[in-house]
Design a protein around this motif. Structure first.
Motif, PDB file in Angstrom:
ATOM      1  N   UNK A 654      33.343  37.007  47.324  1.00  0.00           N
ATOM      2  CA  UNK A 654      32.967  36.120  46.218  1.00  0.00           C
ATOM      3  C   UNK A 654      34.203  35.799  45.391  1.00  0.00           C
ATOM      4  N   UNK A 655      34.090  34.793  44.570  1.00  0.00           N
ATOM      5  CA  UNK A 655      35.149  34.413  43.640  1.00  0.00           C
ATOM      6  C   UNK A 655      34.585  34.466  42.227  1.00  0.00           C
ATOM      7  N   UNK A 659      39.100  34.702  32.519  1.00  0.00           N
ATOM      8  CA  UNK A 659      40.157  34.488  31.533  1.00  0.00           C
ATOM      9  C   UNK A 659      40.519  35.837  30.933  1.00  0.00           C
ATOM     10  N   UNK A 660      41.832  36.101  30.800  1.00  0.00           N
ATOM     11  CA  UNK A 660      42.307  37.364  30.229  1.00  0.00           C
ATOM     12  C   UNK A 660      42.772  37.104  28.802  1.00  0.00           C
ATOM     13  N   UNK A 661      42.217  37.878  27.870  1.00  0.00           N
ATOM     14  CA  UNK A 661      42.609  37.773  26.461  1.00  0.00           C
ATOM     15  C   UNK A 661      43.089  39.134  25.974  1.00  0.00           C
ATOM     16  N   UNK A 674      45.212  32.271  31.544  1.00  0.00           N
ATOM     17  CA  UNK A 674      44.152  31.279  31.462  1.00  0.00           C
ATOM     18  C   UNK A 674      43.112  31.413  32.566  1.00  0.00           C
ATOM     19  N   UNK A 675      42.043  30.653  32.416  1.00  0.00           N
ATOM     20  CA  UNK A 675      40.921  30.705  33.352  1.00  0.00           C
ATOM     21  C   UNK A 675      41.385  30.423  34.774  1.00  0.00           C
ATOM     22  N   UNK A 676      40.984  31.305  35.707  1.00  0.00           N
ATOM     23  CA  UNK A 676      41.401  31.176  37.097  1.00  0.00           C
ATOM     24  C   UNK A 676      40.395  31.892  37.981  1.00  0.00           C
ATOM     25  N   UNK A 677      40.215  31.376  39.190  1.00  0.00           N
ATOM     26  CA  UNK A 677      39.334  32.017  40.153  1.00  0.00           C
ATOM     27  C   UNK A 677      40.054  33.105  40.923  1.00  0.00           C
ATOM     28  N   UNK A 678      39.445  34.286  41.023  1.00  0.00           N
ATOM     29  CA  UNK A 678      40.022  35.418  41.734  1.00  0.00           C
ATOM     30  C   UNK A 678      39.081  35.804  42.872  1.00  0.00           C
ATOM     31  N   UNK A 703      38.225  40.623  29.326  1.00  0.00           N
ATOM     32  CA  UNK A 703      38.054  39.761  30.493  1.00  0.00           C
ATOM     33  C   UNK A 703      36.789  38.947  30.279  1.00  0.00           C
ATOM     34  N   UNK A 704      36.943  37.623  30.221  1.00  0.00           N
ATOM     35  CA  UNK A 704      35.801  36.740  30.046  1.00  0.00           C
ATOM     36  C   UNK A 704      35.508  36.044  31.365  1.00  0.00           C
ATOM     37  N   UNK A 705      34.292  36.253  31.869  1.00  0.00           N
ATOM     38  CA  UNK A 705      33.879  35.710  33.168  1.00  0.00           C
ATOM     39  C   UNK A 705      32.978  34.504  32.931  1.00  0.00           C
ATOM     40  N   UNK A 706      33.356  33.379  33.531  1.00  0.00           N
ATOM     41  CA  UNK A 706      32.556  32.157  33.367  1.00  0.00           C
ATOM     42  C   UNK A 706      31.880  31.719  34.654  1.00  0.00           C
ATOM     43  N   UNK A 707      32.147  32.417  35.770  1.00  0.00           N
ATOM     44  CA  UNK A 707      31.492  32.062  37.019  1.00  0.00           C
ATOM     45  C   UNK A 707      31.668  33.139  38.060  1.00  0.00           C
TER      46      UNK A 707
END
Length: 725
Positions: A654-655, A659-661, A674-678, A703-707
């Motif tokens: 999965x991906x 975003x890392x703050x 910044x926001x990136x798919x891992x 760590x903020x996960x948006x998807x």
């Protein structure tokens, strides 16, 4: 009652009032607008190590099982034959009590000198009541090394005079001397029934048991008089109610028995006052009622002006003791508790007592069978409990611990413990408001060998269940704690939360390790807590078990001197040790407090920092964005993150979009990456690496996960943070 006999063992490497000693005398200095802690006592104590001596000073030592560790001030003076220790008398006196120790199995005496002249009286010393073993209590070692012996000098001495004690053959370790002006014997109250009139023998040769029983029966509604003398009782008294038992003073009327009153119930109105009860208890046998009072005195009773010594427990109170007052007593050399309110105590006041050398909790409330309610321990002085806490509150409703002075706790104990450790059922946990106000703790806290880590001077412990009562800790002074000042822990290892704690107005001086030792999930708010001479760091915040949740320290303002946090949850700070230098290869996030915007079922945020890649955090489902935040304890130049999911092939690839703050204060966050798919793929270990830019400095990692292409939630089994890129 038994001390903490089982506790969590961490998976780690094997690695109020100011108290001063003025010329060896314990002095309490009250801060403005707050009374001095402890009892008002008729004697003044002088430490042997402050006196002149031809002997050898021992200590200081805090190691369980050593003689000095049980001494007042953790120091004493050892006398070989012919050696002496000479005290300068601090006040007018005609009597002295000496705390001492002799080698196991030995007895002897000390010669006594006043201003250089030997007097005819000697002070007997013996190991008979010492060296107690309690192998059924986990973590216990041979303990209870000291004993107390008292002597009427037969003359008056004045402040500045000199009194010396000289060994006559047996090695004697002298700890402390209490100097007192003892009043003469009081006279018989009018209308009272003398035990001598019923056949009691004041010489101590005959058995006076029946005479005491007959006097009690004859004096119902009145007073039993115990004239000056020594009386021997060979079996306990019962049926004691609606009567006063009164002596001529605790230095003059002495009853020798190991079981004074043993009764399960009473109509009450019992007054026990002004004599001594001295037992012959040499071991601790918990199945035997070898206590001054065992059971109930009934409602509206009192115990005052007593000298209680060489019992198993001073007062083990069960049944109806409503509105009991226990005040102005001395309880010395018990092999277990000094006093225990063993459930169902209502309106009990225990105040202005002196307790020394207890073999378990000096003062305890244990809410077994029914809650102790609206009861208090107030203005007591407690010294040298050698196998548990100075004061312990195990459950109960609306309990107060006010104005007490506790010093020199040893193994398995804190100065004050507020706990939901139940020991047995049915147990009533803490409820209502628990007030801990105006107490002073000196050299309290100890290593718990069952936990393999220290216990704080003041401990709040969700041992067997969550603490949901309001716990207000106010105007506390903690001085010279060998380890931490305040500890919040779930001592049974189950991770129950500690909540609703307020710490206001504390002064902490010279604590060995940290000011706050937080090992449970939950929260406490701190206001006007000041610390100086902190040994290692301000805060140790490492909840156990690691996935149980975080402990939040609320800043109510006015705090100073303890802002730093111990950085390595895999090791315990040692007294005087500063924070370790960061290891570039160490995972800075492991075991650190973690929080999240949401969690699904049991998949709590702490699972992402517990060191186990098979457990995981999962956010609330179908509610992006979701965040996980880890407090690293201090600000670090983090250069690399490793994010993991469970390595099992059952976890499909999965991906996750992340975003890392970062933040240095936990309030203001900036974007670090910044926001990136891992991509997470079990074929390659289900891990993803995030490189952070040079110059990054953060304490709070978010760590903020948006998807998430594999599941509608944020998911991490481990979040690892490293200094090395």
């Amino acid at each position: 009652m038994h001390s903490s006999t089982a506790g969590h063992v961490r998976r780690m490497p094997a690695i109020g009032a100011v108290v001063a000693l003025a010329a060896g005398m314990l002095v309490t200095l009250a801060p403005a607008a707050h009374a001095a802690a402890g009892a008002t006592l008729p004697f003044t104590s002088v430490e042997a190590e402050s006196a002149s001596t031809t002997g050898t000073k021992t200590g200081p030592d805090y190691t369980q099982g050593t003689l000095a560790s049980e001494a007042s001030g953790r120091q004493a003076v050892r006398l070989a034959s012919g050696q002496r220790v000479e005290f300068t008398v601090p006040r007018a006196a005609n009597a002295v009590n000496v705390a001492y120790s002799v080698p196991d199995g030995q007895s002897g005496s000390l010669d006594v000198y006043v201003n250089g002249t030997k007097i005819s009286r000697t002070l007997p010393v013996t190991a008979k009541y010492s060296y107690v073993d309690t192998g059924w209590i986990a973590g216990a070692k041979t303990h209870h090394f000291f004993d107390n012996a008292r002597l009427l000098l037969g003359q008056n001495v004045q402040a500045g005079d000199r009194i010396a004690f000289q060994s006559t053959g047996t090695q004697v370790t002298v700890d402390v001397a209490d100097f007192e002006q003892v009043a003469g014997a009081t006279g018989q109250p009018a209308g009272s029934v003398s035990v001598v009139s019923k056949g009691a023998d004041p010489s101590g040769s005959g058995d006076s048991t029946q005479a005491f029983r007959d006097a009690i029966a004859a004096a119902q509604g009145g007073t039993v008089w115990i004239p000056p003398g020594d009386y021997r009782i060979t079996s306990s008294l019962s049926g004691v109610q609606n009567v006063t038992l009164q002596g001529a003073g605790s230095w003059h009327s002495v009853v020798h028995t190991s079981r004074f009153i043993d009764q399960s119930g009473s109509a009450g109105n019992v007054r026990i006052k002004d004599f001594a009860v001295v037992g012959e208890v040499t071991e601790r046998v918990d199945s035997s009622p070898d206590n001054f009072v065992n059971g109930s005195l009934g409602p509206n009773s009192s115990v005052s002006g007593m000298w209680i010594q060489h019992m198993k427990v001073g007062l083990w109170l069960t049944g109806n003791n409503d509105n009991l007052v226990v005040e102005n007593n001395r309880i010395l050399d018990t092999t277990a508790d000094g006093l225990n309110l063993n459930g169902n105590a209502r309106g009990v006041r225990v105040r202005n007592n002196f307790l020394r050398n207890q073999g378990d909790d000096a003062l305890a409330m244990w809410s077994l069978y029914a809650p102790d309610t609206d009861s208090s321990f107030e203005n007591n002085t407690i010294s040298q409990p050698n196998l548990a806490n100075g004061i312990a509150v195990y459950g109960g409703t609306d309990i107060a611990v006010r104005g007490n002075l506790v010093s020199d706790t040893n193994a398995l104990g804190s100065g004050i413990a507020i706990s939901n450790q139940k020991f047995a059922d049915p147990f009533s946990p803490l409820s209502g408001t628990i007030t801990v106000d105006g107490n002073t703790l000196v050299r309290t806290g100890a290593v718990n060998p069952n936990w393999n880590h220290p216990m704080g001077a003041l401990r709040v412990d969700s041992y067997d269940s969550a603490i949901n009562a309001t716990v207000n800790i106010t105007d506390t002074t903690i001085t010279d704690s060998p380890y931490s000042a305040f500890e919040f822990v779930s001592g049974g290892g189950q991770g129950y939360p500690v909540r609703n704690v307020n710490v206001t107005g504390a002064t902490v001086r010279n604590t060995g390790t940290v000011v706050v030792q937080a090992e449970a999930q939950g929260a406490a708010t701190f206001r006007n807590v000041t610390a100086t001479q902190v040994g290692a760091a301000g805060v140790y915040n490492c909840p156990y078990p690691a996935g149980s949740g975080s402990f939040t320290l609320g800043d109510g303002g006015g705090n100073s001197g303890w802002s730093s946090t111990w950085s390595d949850c895999s090791s315990w700070p040692q007294p005087g040790q500063s924070n370790p230098d960061p290891d570039p290869g160490r995972n800075l996030a492991k075991g650190r407090p973690a929080t999240a915007t949401g969690s699904q079922d049991v998949y709590a945020p702490g699972r992402a920092v517990d060191g186990d890649a098979n457990s995981y955090w999962e956010s609330a489902n179908n509610a992006f964005p979701q965040s996980l935040t880890v407090d690293l304890g201090s600000s670090y130049a983090v250069r690399r993150l490793v994010l993991k999911l469970p390595p099992s092939s059952a976890w499909g690839a999965r991906t996750q979009t992340v975003t890392v703050l970062g933040s240095t204060d936990g309030t203001h966050y900036t974007t670090v990456a910044g926001s990136q798919g891992y991509r997470f793929d079990p074929a390659t270990g289900n891990t993803a690496t995030v490189s952070l830019p040079a110059g990054t400095s953060l304490r709070h990692l978010r760590l903020t996960v948006t998807g998430n292409t594999g599941w509608p939630a944020g998911q991490f089994s481990e979040v690892e943070a490293y200094l090395a890129s």
